[in-house]
Design a protein around this motif. Structure first.
Motif, PDB file in Angstrom:
ATOM      1  N   LYS A   1       3.118  14.255  -2.384  1.00  0.00           N
ATOM      2  CA  LYS A   1       1.950  14.937  -2.943  1.00  0.00           C
ATOM      3  C   LYS A   1       2.102  16.446  -3.022  1.00  0.00           C
ATOM      4  O   LYS A   1       1.246  17.129  -3.575  1.00  0.00           O
ATOM      5  CB  LYS A   1       0.708  14.599  -2.107  1.00  0.00           C
ATOM      6  CG  LYS A   1       0.134  13.214  -2.371  1.00  0.00           C
ATOM      7  CD  LYS A   1      -0.515  13.162  -3.742  1.00  0.00           C
ATOM      8  CE  LYS A   1      -1.257  11.855  -3.957  1.00  0.00           C
ATOM      9  NZ  LYS A   1      -1.969  11.833  -5.247  1.00  0.00           N
ATOM     10  N   GLY A   2       3.165  16.987  -2.458  1.00  0.00           N
ATOM     11  CA  GLY A   2       3.359  18.427  -2.553  1.00  0.00           C
ATOM     12  C   GLY A   2       3.602  19.076  -1.208  1.00  0.00           C
ATOM     13  O   GLY A   2       3.723  18.406  -0.179  1.00  0.00           O
TER      14      GLY A   2
ATOM     15  N   MET B   1       0.839  -1.198   0.000  1.00  0.00           N
ATOM     16  CA  MET B   1       0.000   0.000   0.000  1.00  0.00           C
ATOM     17  C   MET B   1       0.873   1.247   0.000  1.00  0.00           C
ATOM     18  O   MET B   1       1.862   1.314   0.717  1.00  0.00           O
ATOM     19  CB  MET B   1      -0.911   0.006   1.235  1.00  0.00           C
ATOM     20  CG  MET B   1      -1.807   1.223   1.332  1.00  0.00           C
ATOM     21  SD  MET B   1      -2.904   1.139   2.767  1.00  0.00           S
ATOM     22  CE  MET B   1      -3.786   2.685   2.560  1.00  0.00           C
ATOM     23  N   MET B   2       0.511   2.227  -0.847  1.00  0.00           N
ATOM     24  CA  MET B   2       1.248   3.481  -0.920  1.00  0.00           C
ATOM     25  C   MET B   2       0.549   4.538  -0.066  1.00  0.00           C
ATOM     26  O   MET B   2      -0.669   4.689  -0.121  1.00  0.00           O
ATOM     27  CB  MET B   2       1.324   3.962  -2.368  1.00  0.00           C
ATOM     28  CG  MET B   2       2.076   3.029  -3.298  1.00  0.00           C
ATOM     29  SD  MET B   2       3.850   2.946  -2.929  1.00  0.00           S
ATOM     30  CE  MET B   2       4.372   4.572  -3.483  1.00  0.00           C
ATOM     31  N   TYR B   3       1.346   5.257   0.721  1.00  0.00           N
ATOM     32  CA  TYR B   3       0.812   6.327   1.558  1.00  0.00           C
ATOM     33  C   TYR B   3       1.210   7.672   0.962  1.00  0.00           C
ATOM     34  O   TYR B   3       2.377   7.900   0.643  1.00  0.00           O
ATOM     35  CB  TYR B   3       1.349   6.215   2.985  1.00  0.00           C
ATOM     36  CG  TYR B   3       0.899   4.967   3.698  1.00  0.00           C
ATOM     37  CD1 TYR B   3      -0.378   4.868   4.229  1.00  0.00           C
ATOM     38  CD2 TYR B   3       1.759   3.880   3.834  1.00  0.00           C
ATOM     39  CE1 TYR B   3      -0.792   3.718   4.882  1.00  0.00           C
ATOM     40  CE2 TYR B   3       1.352   2.730   4.483  1.00  0.00           C
ATOM     41  CZ  TYR B   3       0.077   2.651   5.006  1.00  0.00           C
ATOM     42  OH  TYR B   3      -0.329   1.514   5.644  1.00  0.00           O
ATOM     43  N   SER B   4       0.235   8.564   0.832  1.00  0.00           N
ATOM     44  CA  SER B   4       0.503   9.895   0.292  1.00  0.00           C
ATOM     45  C   SER B   4       0.946  10.822   1.410  1.00  0.00           C
ATOM     46  O   SER B   4       0.421  10.777   2.520  1.00  0.00           O
ATOM     47  CB  SER B   4      -0.752  10.449  -0.381  1.00  0.00           C
ATOM     48  OG  SER B   4      -1.848  10.449   0.521  1.00  0.00           O
ATOM     49  N   ILE B   5       1.920  11.671   1.109  1.00  0.00           N
ATOM     50  CA  ILE B   5       2.509  12.525   2.131  1.00  0.00           C
ATOM     51  C   ILE B   5       2.747  13.919   1.579  1.00  0.00           C
ATOM     52  O   ILE B   5       3.083  14.095   0.407  1.00  0.00           O
ATOM     53  CB  ILE B   5       3.838  11.906   2.641  1.00  0.00           C
ATOM     54  CG1 ILE B   5       4.471  12.754   3.736  1.00  0.00           C
ATOM     55  CG2 ILE B   5       4.813  11.695   1.501  1.00  0.00           C
ATOM     56  CD1 ILE B   5       5.693  12.100   4.372  1.00  0.00           C
ATOM     57  N   GLY B   6       2.545  14.923   2.429  1.00  0.00           N
ATOM     58  CA  GLY B   6       2.828  16.306   2.078  1.00  0.00           C
ATOM     59  C   GLY B   6       3.542  16.980   3.229  1.00  0.00           C
ATOM     60  O   GLY B   6       3.695  16.402   4.306  1.00  0.00           O
ATOM     61  N   ALA B   7       3.982  18.220   3.013  1.00  0.00           N
ATOM     62  CA  ALA B   7       4.716  18.932   4.057  1.00  0.00           C
ATOM     63  C   ALA B   7       4.276  20.388   4.113  1.00  0.00           C
ATOM     64  O   ALA B   7       3.903  20.982   3.097  1.00  0.00           O
ATOM     65  CB  ALA B   7       6.216  18.852   3.807  1.00  0.00           C
TER      66      ALA B   7
ATOM     67  N   LEU C   1      -7.159  19.957   2.113  1.00  0.00           N
ATOM     68  CA  LEU C   1      -8.539  19.796   1.660  1.00  0.00           C
ATOM     69  C   LEU C   1      -8.638  19.368   0.198  1.00  0.00           C
ATOM     70  O   LEU C   1      -9.561  18.644  -0.180  1.00  0.00           O
ATOM     71  CB  LEU C   1      -9.310  21.108   1.859  1.00  0.00           C
ATOM     72  CG  LEU C   1      -9.565  21.528   3.313  1.00  0.00           C
ATOM     73  CD1 LEU C   1     -10.192  22.913   3.364  1.00  0.00           C
ATOM     74  CD2 LEU C   1     -10.457  20.509   4.025  1.00  0.00           C
ATOM     75  N   ASN C   2      -7.686  19.797  -0.625  1.00  0.00           N
ATOM     76  CA  ASN C   2      -7.796  19.570  -2.069  1.00  0.00           C
ATOM     77  C   ASN C   2      -7.003  18.381  -2.588  1.00  0.00           C
ATOM     78  O   ASN C   2      -7.241  17.915  -3.705  1.00  0.00           O
ATOM     79  CB  ASN C   2      -7.367  20.825  -2.836  1.00  0.00           C
ATOM     80  CG  ASN C   2      -8.300  21.997  -2.574  1.00  0.00           C
ATOM     81  OD1 ASN C   2      -9.473  21.806  -2.263  1.00  0.00           O
ATOM     82  ND2 ASN C   2      -7.779  23.204  -2.699  1.00  0.00           N
ATOM     83  N   LYS C   3      -6.059  17.895  -1.799  1.00  0.00           N
ATOM     84  CA  LYS C   3      -5.263  16.757  -2.239  1.00  0.00           C
ATOM     85  C   LYS C   3      -5.512  15.569  -1.316  1.00  0.00           C
ATOM     86  O   LYS C   3      -5.760  15.737  -0.128  1.00  0.00           O
ATOM     87  CB  LYS C   3      -3.768  17.109  -2.248  1.00  0.00           C
ATOM     88  CG  LYS C   3      -3.405  18.186  -3.259  1.00  0.00           C
ATOM     89  CD  LYS C   3      -1.897  18.399  -3.312  1.00  0.00           C
ATOM     90  CE  LYS C   3      -1.528  19.441  -4.352  1.00  0.00           C
ATOM     91  NZ  LYS C   3      -0.058  19.634  -4.443  1.00  0.00           N
ATOM     92  N   LYS C   4      -5.425  14.403  -1.868  1.00  0.00           N
ATOM     93  CA  LYS C   4      -5.640  13.193  -1.078  1.00  0.00           C
ATOM     94  C   LYS C   4      -4.342  12.839  -0.358  1.00  0.00           C
ATOM     95  O   LYS C   4      -3.531  12.054  -0.843  1.00  0.00           O
ATOM     96  CB  LYS C   4      -6.100  12.049  -1.972  1.00  0.00           C
ATOM     97  CG  LYS C   4      -7.476  12.281  -2.587  1.00  0.00           C
ATOM     98  CD  LYS C   4      -7.908  11.097  -3.437  1.00  0.00           C
ATOM     99  CE  LYS C   4      -9.295  11.317  -4.013  1.00  0.00           C
ATOM    100  NZ  LYS C   4      -9.737  10.181  -4.857  1.00  0.00           N
TER     101      LYS C   4
ATOM    102  N   LEU D   1      -6.408  12.492   8.854  1.00  0.00           N
ATOM    103  CA  LEU D   1      -5.040  12.872   8.501  1.00  0.00           C
ATOM    104  C   LEU D   1      -4.152  12.745   9.729  1.00  0.00           C
ATOM    105  O   LEU D   1      -4.522  13.162  10.823  1.00  0.00           O
ATOM    106  CB  LEU D   1      -5.019  14.322   7.996  1.00  0.00           C
ATOM    107  CG  LEU D   1      -3.655  14.904   7.636  1.00  0.00           C
ATOM    108  CD1 LEU D   1      -3.179  14.347   6.296  1.00  0.00           C
ATOM    109  CD2 LEU D   1      -3.727  16.428   7.564  1.00  0.00           C
ATOM    110  N   ASP D   2      -2.979  12.159   9.552  1.00  0.00           N
ATOM    111  CA  ASP D   2      -2.018  12.050  10.640  1.00  0.00           C
ATOM    112  C   ASP D   2      -0.900  13.064  10.436  1.00  0.00           C
ATOM    113  O   ASP D   2      -0.604  13.470   9.308  1.00  0.00           O
ATOM    114  CB  ASP D   2      -1.443  10.635  10.701  1.00  0.00           C
ATOM    115  CG  ASP D   2      -2.492   9.619  11.132  1.00  0.00           C
ATOM    116  OD1 ASP D   2      -3.187   9.886  12.129  1.00  0.00           O
ATOM    117  OD2 ASP D   2      -2.614   8.572  10.474  1.00  0.00           O
TER     118      ASP D   2
END
Length: 235
Positions: A31-32, A1-7, A45-48, A77-78
């Motif tokens: 993800k950005g 499973m791939m987890y999406s991550i942002g900062a 809010l706009n990205k998964k 969201l964590d």
């Protein structure tokens, strides 16, 4: 499973390191990023995004506002929080709002990778038939990370250090070495190493009194820093 991550961080170089580090860890997709609290909320809010790495201090804003936003909006969201050394406030507030890990600046790739891999391990708890030992190990490691150094001095182990601190849970008075030894079942020689360690790190204060025989008696109690950690459920 791939987890999406942002900062969320206002330093472009730090953002770049987050992205480079993420690319080196299996199971994650970048993800950005955002450089303000407002743009961070918009990104969430706009990205998964499954979880975000956020700096606690963002100019005049702070990560507490972000954590409150996530909770108020009931967003799944964590958060991993970036803090400064000795910033007990952000750790305490972060724990209250469910932050899953803390990275203290400056941190290494190894520590970053460990945080992401621990998150993957945490997600496995959603599977049925988990063993109690697996759950205990996962939460035990995370619970005390906020105030115990990662690199403990030689002869000091995390498990024994926690056992010593637990002796102060229901105590509001000074405890002698003999009393602590009896409660923890740790020898006087070993116990003194831990008491010295906690005195040096500011969690315990030491007082020396003299008995009628003239012999000195050392006794210990939690400092205000230790009491704050205790009140917030860390020990």
């Amino acid at each position: 499973m791939m987890y999406s991550i942002g900062a969320i961080d206002d330093e472009p170089l730090i953002i770049k390191f987050h992205e480079l580090y993420t690319d080196k860890v299996n199971g994650y997709v970048w993800k950005g990023s955002a450089n303000t609290l407002a743009s961070g909320k918009e990104m969430i809010l706009n990205k998964k995004i499954r979880f975000v790495i956020a700096r606690y201090i963002l100019g005049q804003e702070n990560g507490l506002q972000l954590l409150q936003f996530i909770r108020n909006e009931n967003i799944d969201l964590d958060v991993i929080l970036i803090t400064s050394a000795n910033d007990l406030e952000s750790i305490t507030l972060g724990k209250r709002y469910g932050v899953i890990d803390f990275l203290v600046k400056p941190f290494t790739f190894e520590r970053f990778k460990e945080a992401l891999e621990r998150y993957q391990s945490f997600q496995k708890l959603a599977k049925p038939l988990n063993q109690q030992t697996e759950i205990d190990q996962l939460f035990h490691d995370q619970r005390f990370e906020g105030f115990l150094p990662r690199d403990l001095p030689k002869g000091i182990t995390k498990e024994t250090a926690i056992r010593v601190l637990h002796a102060f849970n229901d105590c509001t008075t000074w405890l002698t070495t003999a009393q602590l030894s009896g409660q923890t079942q740790i020898s006087h020689v070993s116990l003194r190493k831990y008491l010295r360690f906690f005195s040096e790190t500011g969690l315990l204060s030491k007082e020396v009194i003299y008995q009628s025989s003239g012999r000195p008696l050392q006794q210990y109690q939690l400092t205000s820093k230790g009491e704050e950690i205790k009140q917030n459920g860390f020990i």
